[in-house]
Scaffold this active site. Structure first.
Site, PDB file in Angstrom:
ATOM      1  CG  HIS A 274      -1.908   1.173   1.404  1.00 26.77           C
ATOM      2  ND1 HIS A 274      -3.146   1.051   0.971  1.00 26.77           N
ATOM      3  CD2 HIS A 274      -1.636   2.409   1.798  1.00 26.77           C
ATOM      4  CE1 HIS A 274      -3.727   2.236   0.956  1.00 26.77           C
ATOM      5  NE2 HIS A 274      -2.844   3.123   1.886  1.00 26.77           N
ATOM      6  CD  GLU A 275       1.480   3.789   3.554  1.00 23.34           C
ATOM      7  OE1 GLU A 275       1.615   4.896   2.958  1.00 23.34           O
ATOM      8  OE2 GLU A 275       0.536   3.166   4.403  1.00 23.34           O
ATOM      9  CG  HIS A 278       0.281   5.964  -0.716  1.00 19.08           C
ATOM     10  ND1 HIS A 278      -0.854   6.761  -1.505  1.00 19.08           N
ATOM     11  CD2 HIS A 278      -0.362   5.586   0.497  1.00 19.08           C
ATOM     12  CE1 HIS A 278      -1.953   6.552  -0.703  1.00 19.08           C
ATOM     13  NE2 HIS A 278      -1.855   5.788   0.361  1.00 19.08           N
ATOM     14  CD  GLU A 304      -6.264   5.107   0.172  1.00 18.10           C
ATOM     15  OE1 GLU A 304      -5.291   5.926   0.501  1.00 18.10           O
ATOM     16  OE2 GLU A 304      -6.409   4.412   0.964  1.00 18.10           O
TER      17      GLU A 304
END
Lengths: 510, 510
Positions: A274-275, A278, A304
């Site tokens: 997820h990070e 980003h 997101e």
């Protein structure tokens, strides 16, 4: 500092030079924020708060200074000659930021900062003590001050109604009238799916995802996956923090953090993916625009979409695990006999729960729908602060069929309101919808299944670089989505993806 | 924000509030500097340079702003009523900083920053290539610009001659006329000692300090010693960097770094004790003065006295090793049979060498004497830049009896001149003299031998806190030394200490 191949005019150069100072102050504050969450010794906190407040004040002074107003106006005049040009995009984004910063009186900004700081402390304690009353007054103050601020934003012409003005702070240009149909279709379609999953009698076997996963080995595996995704560790880092986050100081220094549980590998690995998602966005922003108004990510929703695309559409897919599982088994020998078929359902559970940050793909957006409805009630003056716990629980019962026995897991669960961040939640759902639409479009030209199964993630990143990352804020977010996918944002792609997954796991034909 | 028990007047409050912004900018830059040397990913460097330059510019703007001039003047008027009071010290230190910042035109400041940046890069390459010519032009530019700056400082009344104006930048109030007798006595007394040691025929057995010392074990041992010294890890950190340093952002966040060699424990341990000594000073600065002009360390000389006291007078002493050696032997079992008597001489060698940063206690100050003489020749226009390599080698031959075969280990060895830091070196020697004088005074009331042998370092720290740390910049450095020791600074205590040590190790009766 030029943003085109042509030499910059004097007006453009003066404007961008002043703007670069503002971005540099923000960049410095970003480094201090990262340090605060990773390596700062505990006793450094009070002074760090003062220094960050000073930097925020300096940045605000520059944003609202007559000098900037002059050079921005001159640049706008010049940009008028080419309204679709890069300079016009620069001045559009700068004007937007200046207008928001100038709309709210300095005195109110200071009162908000003080109130948020007190409310944050009160919230932490109240949540720990499971005591809404201990937070109620500070929450009421935060709401009152946010209403006051929103009023000024409406007066400045930023939006037609207060809640829209708040939404705009996180998702430029977003409005309730745009969001309502999207979230309504999610409400209408997700609730039956969630109910059907519960009624199916199927309980997913999660043992393939559970066991003992030593932190060091999880770090090594997550690091390897992030590298495979294309995250550049020469322009980034992976550190530990209490709450995972991504922070960038220009595309050449974008850092991610993670945390892990030794008995379940999912929070750690999907947190990193997820990070890193980003971070790939920030690393892909054009270096030549660094420090300019359009050099940043365009919106929280688009941001997101990048994290969720890698976490969910890549990281929870069968073909990805065809590639990853042998490496996973090497890293965690106790899992050597796990198969993709056994693991995959454990990555796609659908279980209504109380806590948003622990929610699965299927139920997550219902948590957001709940907040969207409650926040609108707040800013339409339809609910008293004291009634929020009940409204929260009633909404959860209606949407998810669950009711928290304790307020700590109900209305007190999120940090956002204590920080005055009203209107933020919908961006999470926008991200989920955008990522599905982007991925579906990507699949029209890329055989993502074959690429993922081969561990060849580079073409996926390149597609995102080409269609999203490289544009920075060149186009507003809705236009960017339409340019990348050929149509306005819809919930269809997300719902279609989710129906397929739920059908496979729970045999639901919704 | 008040600096006394009495409530702050409006003039004092306005002045200190503006000043706090300047200190906050410096503090932010400090965090960015620490990050740059420890955790920043390599590709982040160019942007980091821009952000630091922006912060420096913002700080300079504030320092030279009419707003600050007004509130400082008002505070000075008020302080005039109590010239020995705290507010008078605050305005004295602020005025000093403002005068230096205002003396040099903004355009020259920018040219200096650019020239230093280019010279630093050229120096790194020239040193690597052992090629003075590749650095000569940039060095000449640095010298010319420094002369120009020094001229402005003299015009502003900061000092009577250019070199004094430079010294004052690192050691406020220091002058050649004050330093010359001190450094001359070192020159006259150290050279014979160094020669006598060489002629003694004694070669110290350094094997007790050599062997294999795993980095992790060195870290654990150094960490333990730093804690024993009183370094507060809740208000600090110990990290790895290429060049060890200490940096503080107020007394509650003071960080140190180290590096180590696995075949010799001395650079690692004494590096940590040195930096922890610096850090104890910063952690001991009064918290209530944080962010005010007198809240900082008073001078580089006094700062170095703190690091050297712990590194040399504590860390290389027999009684310290009576306490430390059993713990050392536990950490490094291969050294279990080393005795204090066997180890101690290896901590007090006297061997003339080419490189300052590797020099022992006895020869170190001769390296500084050499630089002091050469820098004066530069700023008295007595040497051409092209002749510096020869002047360097001749001076070393005269003072230390050694001549570098390569310019990389001669005139190119130090980073300072490439950064425009002329007049910095003498502070190292001031530190060595001050620490000996402080320690001798401390021993009049404390049985330091007994305390060290018991590992009870707290009373030593408390003495330094009481006599040095807690005063911040309340008194100018020379006055601070005189208050703490009862007499003006002299080289006697240092020379007496060194003679004792050299007599024990080499049998010299100088």
């Amino acid at each position: 500092m030029s943003t085109t191949d042509a030499p910059a005019s004097e007006a453009e150069a003066s404007f961008l030079s002043l703007w670069a100072d503002i971005e540099a102050i923000g960049s410095a504050a970003g480094v201090l924020g990262w340090d605060q969450e990773t390596y700062m010794p505990p006793k450094g906190q009070p002074r760090r708060g003062q220094v960050l407040a000073t930097l925020a004040g300096l940045g605000h002074d520059k944003l609202t200074s007559p000098e900037l107003a002059d050079v921005l106006a001159a640049a706008e005049t010049e940009a008028g000659g080419d309204p679709d040009g890069v300079l016009a995009a620069q001045t559009r984004e700068a004007r937007r930021t200046v207008t928001r910063a100038s709309a709210i009186p300095a005195d109110l900004t200071r009162r908000v900062a003080g109130a948020n700081s007190r409310a944050l402390a009160a919230w932490r304690q109240a949540r720990e003590d499971n005591d809404f009353k201990a937070f109620e007054d500070d929450l009421a103050t935060n709401i009152a001050l946010t209403k006051e601020s929103a009023g000024y934003l409406v007066d400045a012409g930023i939006a037609d109604d207060p809640y829209d003005a708040l939404l705009d702070g996180f998702e430029p240009g977003a409005t309730r009238s745009q969001l309502t149909p999207l979230l309504r279709s999610l409400r209408d379609e997700l609730s039956p799916i969630v109910r059907a999953a519960a009624d199916s009698g199927i309980r997913v076997d999660e043992t393939p995802a559970k066991g003992f996963f030593p932190t060091d080995a999880q770090f090594a595996f997550g690091h390897m996956v992030a590298e495979q995704m294309g995250y550049d560790f020469e322009a980034g880092r992976l550190d530990v923090s209490a709450h995972p986050f991504t922070t960038g100081f220009g595309p050449k220094d974008v850092r991610i953090t993670w945390r892990s549980e030794e008995e379940d590998f999912r929070p750690g690995l999907f947190g990193i993916m997820h990070e890193a998602g980003h971070a790939l966005y920030e690393q892909g922003l054009p270096d030549e625009w660094a420090g300019t108004p359009i050099g940043n990510a365009v919106s929280l929703g688009v941001h997101e979409s990048q994290s969720r695309l890698w976490e969910n559409l890549v990281g929870r897919s069968r073909p990805f695990w065809q590639w990853a599982l042998p490496r996973f088994a090497e890293t965690f020998p106790s899992k050597a006999d796990v198969t993709v078929d056994a693991l995959w359902p454990a990555l796609h559970t659908c279980v209504p729960s109380l806590i948003r940050v622990e929610a699965d793909e299927a139920t997550y957006n219902l948590h957001i729908v709940a907040r969207f409805e409650i926040e609108q009630a707040i800013f339409d003056d339809e609910v008293e602060v004291g009634d929020l716990p009940t409204l929260w629980d009633d909404t959860y019962e209606e949407l998810l069929g669950v009711r928290s026995p304790v307020v700590a897991d109900g209305v007190l669960q999120d940090i956002h309101w204590s920080m005055g961040a009203f209107g933020y939640f919908p961006t999470y759902t926008l991200g989920n919808l955008i990522n599905a639409q982007l991925f579906a479009t990507m699949r029209e030209t890329l055989d993502t299944d074959a690429l993922l199964a081969a561990g060849d993630l580079r073409p996926i990143l390149e597609w995102l670089r080409e269609n999203v990352h490289r544009h920075g804020r060149r186009y507003p977010a809705p236009e960017l989505v339409e340019r990348a996918t050929g149509r306005p944002l819809t919930a269809d792609y997300f719902l279609s993806y989710l129906r397929g997954t739920m059908s496979d796991v729970y045999g639901i034909n919704a």
